[in-house]
Scaffold this active site. Structure first.
Site, PDB file in Angstrom:
ATOM      1  N   ARG A  46       0.881  -1.175   0.000  1.00 18.66           N
ATOM      2  CA  ARG A  46       0.000   0.000   0.000  1.00 18.66           C
ATOM      3  C   ARG A  46       0.907   1.210   0.000  1.00 18.66           C
ATOM      4  O   ARG A  46       1.658   1.423   0.957  1.00 18.66           O
ATOM      5  CB  ARG A  46      -0.921  -0.017   1.224  1.00 18.66           C
ATOM      6  CG  ARG A  46      -1.659   1.283   1.421  1.00 18.66           C
ATOM      7  CD  ARG A  46      -2.787   1.183   2.421  1.00 18.66           C
ATOM      8  NE  ARG A  46      -3.936   0.503   1.842  1.00 18.66           N
ATOM      9  CZ  ARG A  46      -5.172   0.562   2.330  1.00 18.66           C
ATOM     10  NH1 ARG A  46      -5.430   1.257   3.415  1.00 18.66           N
ATOM     11  NH2 ARG A  46      -6.156  -0.084   1.741  1.00 18.66           N
TER      12      ARG A  46
ATOM     13  N   HIS B 231      -7.121   1.145  -6.669  1.00 22.30           N
ATOM     14  CA  HIS B 231      -7.389   0.193  -5.572  1.00 22.30           C
ATOM     15  C   HIS B 231      -8.091  -1.043  -6.173  1.00 22.30           C
ATOM     16  O   HIS B 231      -9.270  -1.280  -5.921  1.00 22.30           O
ATOM     17  CB  HIS B 231      -8.261   0.887  -4.529  1.00 22.30           C
ATOM     18  CG  HIS B 231      -8.268   0.244  -3.175  1.00 22.30           C
ATOM     19  ND1 HIS B 231      -7.507  -0.869  -2.854  1.00 22.30           N
ATOM     20  CD2 HIS B 231      -8.968   0.552  -2.034  1.00 22.30           C
ATOM     21  CE1 HIS B 231      -7.736  -1.198  -1.588  1.00 22.30           C
ATOM     22  NE2 HIS B 231      -8.609  -0.362  -1.074  1.00 22.30           N
TER      23      HIS B 231
ATOM     24  N   GLN C 176      -9.987  -3.737  -3.977  1.00 18.55           N
ATOM     25  CA  GLN C 176     -11.278  -3.245  -3.488  1.00 18.55           C
ATOM     26  C   GLN C 176     -12.340  -3.425  -4.568  1.00 18.55           C
ATOM     27  O   GLN C 176     -13.442  -3.913  -4.294  1.00 18.55           O
ATOM     28  CB  GLN C 176     -11.149  -1.762  -3.117  1.00 18.55           C
ATOM     29  CG  GLN C 176     -12.451  -1.113  -2.698  1.00 18.55           C
ATOM     30  CD  GLN C 176     -12.937  -1.600  -1.346  1.00 18.55           C
ATOM     31  OE1 GLN C 176     -12.182  -1.621  -0.388  1.00 18.55           O
ATOM     32  NE2 GLN C 176     -14.196  -2.008  -1.263  1.00 18.55           N
TER      33      GLN C 176
ATOM     34  N   ASP D  40     -17.161   7.226  -1.600  1.00 12.91           N
ATOM     35  CA  ASP D  40     -15.920   7.037  -0.834  1.00 12.91           C
ATOM     36  C   ASP D  40     -15.658   8.359  -0.107  1.00 12.91           C
ATOM     37  O   ASP D  40     -16.297   9.377  -0.396  1.00 12.91           O
ATOM     38  CB  ASP D  40     -14.776   6.679  -1.806  1.00 12.91           C
ATOM     39  CG  ASP D  40     -13.431   6.455  -1.105  1.00 12.91           C
ATOM     40  OD1 ASP D  40     -13.421   6.245   0.129  1.00 12.91           O
ATOM     41  OD2 ASP D  40     -12.390   6.493  -1.799  1.00 12.91           O
TER      42      ASP D  40
ATOM     43  N   CYS E 167     -16.493   1.819   0.133  1.00 11.43           N
ATOM     44  CA  CYS E 167     -15.341   0.945   0.390  1.00 11.43           C
ATOM     45  C   CYS E 167     -14.935   0.952   1.861  1.00 11.43           C
ATOM     46  O   CYS E 167     -14.276   0.015   2.312  1.00 11.43           O
ATOM     47  CB  CYS E 167     -14.161   1.363  -0.483  1.00 11.43           C
ATOM     48  SG  CYS E 167     -13.661   3.075  -0.208  1.00 11.43           S
TER      49      CYS E 167
ATOM     50  N   ARG F 262     -13.955  -8.513   0.917  1.00 10.83           N
ATOM     51  CA  ARG F 262     -12.524  -8.277   0.721  1.00 10.83           C
ATOM     52  C   ARG F 262     -11.745  -9.570   0.982  1.00 10.83           C
ATOM     53  O   ARG F 262     -10.813  -9.901   0.266  1.00 10.83           O
ATOM     54  CB  ARG F 262     -12.016  -7.160   1.649  1.00 10.83           C
ATOM     55  CG  ARG F 262     -12.538  -5.766   1.342  1.00 10.83           C
ATOM     56  CD  ARG F 262     -12.045  -5.251  -0.003  1.00 10.83           C
ATOM     57  NE  ARG F 262     -10.600  -5.234  -0.107  1.00 10.83           N
ATOM     58  CZ  ARG F 262      -9.799  -4.270   0.352  1.00 10.83           C
ATOM     59  NH1 ARG F 262     -10.317  -3.220   0.939  1.00 10.83           N
ATOM     60  NH2 ARG F 262      -8.480  -4.343   0.189  1.00 10.83           N
TER      61      ARG F 262
HETATM   62  N1   CP Z   1     -11.387  -0.189   2.003  1.00  9.04           N
HETATM   63  C1   CP Z   1     -10.128  -0.282   2.467  1.00  9.04           C
HETATM   64  O1   CP Z   1      -9.163  -0.459   1.719  1.00  9.04           O
HETATM   65  O2   CP Z   1     -10.024  -0.204   3.822  1.00  9.04           O
HETATM   66  P1   CP Z   1      -8.671  -0.079   4.637  1.00  9.04           P
HETATM   67  O3   CP Z   1      -8.059   1.247   4.279  1.00  9.04           O
HETATM   68  O4   CP Z   1      -9.084  -0.136   6.080  1.00  9.04           O
HETATM   69  O5   CP Z   1      -7.765  -1.215   4.271  1.00  9.04           O
HETATM   70  N1  NVA Z   2      -9.813   6.841  -1.363  1.00  6.19           N
HETATM   71  C1  NVA Z   2      -9.485   6.339  -0.053  1.00  6.19           C
HETATM   72  C2  NVA Z   2      -9.752   4.872   0.016  1.00  6.19           C
HETATM   73  C3  NVA Z   2      -9.539   4.248   1.355  1.00  6.19           C
HETATM   74  C4  NVA Z   2      -9.761   2.759   1.356  1.00  6.19           C
HETATM   75  C5  NVA Z   2      -8.035   6.642   0.263  1.00  6.19           C
HETATM   76  O1  NVA Z   2      -7.186   6.513  -0.627  1.00  6.19           O
HETATM   77  O2  NVA Z   2      -7.742   7.021   1.395  1.00  6.19           O
END
Ligand code: CP
Ligand code: NVA
Length: 307
Positions: free
Chosen positions: A103, A130, A133, A224, A264, A292
């Site tokens: 990530r 993502h 997701q 989101d 999400c 997930r």
């Molecule tokens: N939706 C999602 O990716 O959640 P987290 O940021 O908690 O992993």
């Molecule tokens: N768009 C958000 C998604 C979190 C799962 C972010 O990048 O923080």
């Protein structure tokens, strides 16, 4: 399929294959007997430059349930690109583990990892996309509307961000009509839409400034956060710009009777979505979060288990 960095690289058949494997593994688990240990002896290194709940738990639990192991690394220990170059971190990990999931802020780091290893690299979210997701989101739509989603309509309201882009890409692959409503200045990049159209010329993409227009005739409405991880300094400006883009009961009066709501998560209740909607009859946000686990199993089983 070697990596899972962006679904733009996948064919429709490959996306469907990952989904089919995920659904098969979910069904298998539902019998109570668990999954076969198809990743026995394999380890996934998981690197986080940003916080996570769902992604971390779903990948780690998926490895465990498939008979493998996961090592979670925070960026304060690794210092990706700072303490050590992205290429060197990748080369070191590749000699000890069987897959790398990361990530990251800059999407390019994932591409650099993939360029420096033969073991699978999985995108657990970048500023750009993502994909894992989006696979879970599609499983949730399948649970509601059946395996063939072609001709269905997904409406995304809010920020044209990483989550929105992955949804647009997967919609194009699966023949789902994609409608999006964002404030001016927060649209998805037209160059990204052009890239999707170059891969999938039949993609039905419509952008609107008014959320009501996107919601009309949609089978699912998605939102989101308006302030993604890393954008905290823009919070005040963003909250002002997104005024009127909240998913609430008033907006959903324009939806169909069967329209469901997805997010999400994490959700900022009272900001981009109300409690009434999150906890109401249209909400599928928790089954979506649970998917997930299954979607991530699908990705890992295909990339690391050769399924
Ligand atoms: N939706 C999602 O990716 O959640 P987290 O940021 O908690 O992993
Ligand atoms: N768009 C958000 C998604 C979190 C799962 C972010 O990048 O923080």
């Amino acid at each position: 399929m070697k990596h899972c960095i962006s679904l733009i690289d996948y064919t429709t058949e490959q996306v469907n294959h990952v989904l089919d494997v995920a659904i098969k593994l979910r069904n298998e688990r539902a019998t109570g007997k668990g999954n076969d240990p198809i990743l026995k002896g394999q380890t996934l290194a998981m690197l986080f430059e940003k916080p996570s709940l769902r992604t971390r738990v779903s990948f780690e639990q998926a490895m465990y349930e498939l008979g493998g192991n996961a090592i979670v690394l925070s960026n304060s220990e690794v210092g990706l690109g700072k303490r050590e170059s992205v290429a060197d971190v990748t080369r070191v990990l590749a000699g000890m583990v069987d897959g790398i999931a990361a990530r990251v802020f800059e999407h390019e780091k994932l591409i650099e990892m993939a360029d420096n290893t033969d073991i699978p690299v999985v995108n657990m979210l970048s500023d750009y996309s993502h994909p894992c997701q989006a696979l879970a989101d599609i499983m949730t739509l399948i649970d509601e509307f059946g395996r063939d989603l072609s001709g269905r309509t997904l409406a995304y309201i809010g920020d044209g961000n990483n989550v929105a882009l992955s949804l647009a890409i997967i919609s194009a692959k699966l023949g789902i009509n994609f409608k999006i409503s964002t404030p001016v200045g927060y649209e998805l990049d037209q160059s990204e839409i052009d890239k999707i159209l170059a891969h999938n010329p039949n993609f039905s993409y419509q952008a609107f400034n008014k959320p009501v227009q996107a919601v009309q005739n949609a089978d699912a409405v998605y939102t989101d956060t308006w302030v993604s991880m890393g954008q905290e300094e823009e919070k005040a400006k963003r909250l002002e710009a997104f005024h009127g883009y909240q998913i609430n009961d008033m907006l959903l009066e324009h939806a169909l009777d069967h329209t469901i709501v997805l997010h999400c998560l994490p959700a900022y209740r009272g900001i981009e979505i109300t409690d009434e909607v999150m906890d109401g009859p249209r909400s599928r946000v928790f089954p979506e979060a649970h998917n997930r686990l299954h979607a991530q199993k699908g990705v890992l089983a295909v990339l690391m288990g050769n399924l």
